[in-house]
Design an enzyme around this catalytic site. Structure first.
Site, PDB file in Angstrom:
ATOM      1  N   ALA A   7      30.990  31.722  31.894  1.00  0.00           N
ATOM      2  CA  ALA A   7      30.960  30.384  31.305  1.00  0.00           C
ATOM      3  C   ALA A   7      30.632  30.464  29.820  1.00  0.00           C
ATOM      4  CB  ALA A   7      29.930  29.517  32.014  1.00  0.00           C
ATOM      5  N   ILE A   8      31.350  29.684  29.043  1.00  0.00           N
ATOM      6  CA  ILE A   8      31.107  29.542  27.604  1.00  0.00           C
ATOM      7  C   ILE A   8      31.016  28.040  27.325  1.00  0.00           C
ATOM      8  CG2 ILE A   8      31.985  29.985  25.263  1.00  0.00           C
ATOM      9  CD1 ILE A   8      31.494  32.577  26.803  1.00  0.00           C
ATOM     10  N   GLU A  49      37.532  36.219  41.153  1.00  0.00           N
ATOM     11  CA  GLU A  49      38.481  35.175  41.529  1.00  0.00           C
ATOM     12  C   GLU A  49      38.605  34.243  40.337  1.00  0.00           C
ATOM     13  OE1 GLU A  49      36.680  36.657  45.295  1.00  0.00           O
ATOM     14  OE2 GLU A  49      35.724  35.676  43.583  1.00  0.00           O
ATOM     15  N   TYR A 109      41.247  38.167  31.324  1.00  0.00           N
ATOM     16  CA  TYR A 109      41.027  39.214  32.313  1.00  0.00           C
ATOM     17  C   TYR A 109      42.151  40.248  32.275  1.00  0.00           C
ATOM     18  CZ  TYR A 109      37.711  35.704  34.014  1.00  0.00           C
ATOM     19  OH  TYR A 109      36.707  34.784  34.109  1.00  0.00           O
TER      20      TYR A 109
END
Length: 151
Positions: free
Chosen positions: A76-77, A109, A121
């Site tokens: 999370a950002i 996921e 990713y």
């Protein structure tokens, strides 16, 4: 123009739970609780890396570690910090942290609708390996399973 980031990374400790919970609530429809982050930080089988702008926690990434594999649980950002390379540098820091603990493969996921995360990713060697149907509780969206087995 905004001031440049004073970006650095460090391992999460239990005292960071309040700050991490604020990031979590800003990023997810069904956020984890402060207590969950406190427990994760205290667990020897996890690795959580914080992204900080000065002293402010602006993001984090967490993994569960089992032998030589790491399962990324959350990334999370804060929305105001997205698009500035924070996620890219955070992923590099997470990978280095788990490699230092003997990890040779990672999995995660990701939502099919999250194109920026999928691209990030893929840049770090994660490849699509399957689908978990109805994985996300907030809207029933599937999850793409991604693996990097060449750390």
């Amino acid at each position: 123009m905004s001031a440049p980031l004073d970006l650095h990374f460090r391992e999460m400790v239990p005292d960071d739970a309040d700050a991490v919970e604020l990031v979590e609530k800003a990023c997810f429809a069904i956020p984890w609780s402060r207590e969950s982050f406190w427990r994760e930080a205290a667990n020897e089988n996890t690795s959580y890396t914080l992204a900080l702008d000065g002293t402010r926690v602006i993001g984090y990434a967490g993994c569960w570690i089992s032998f030589e594999e790491a399962q990324i649980t959350n990334v999370a950002i804060l929305p105001a910090y997205r698009g500035q390379g924070v996620g890219t540098r955070l992923m590099a820091a997470v990978i280095e942290a788990v490699k230092a603990r003997g990890v040779t493969a990672m999995t995660l996921e990701v939502r099919p609708s999250n194109a920026p995360a999928r691209a990030l990713y893929a840049r770090y060697g994660f490849e699509e390996a399957g689908v978990r149907r109805g994985y996300y509780h907030d809207n029933g969206e599937d999850a793409i399973i991604m693996w990097n087995t060449k750390l």
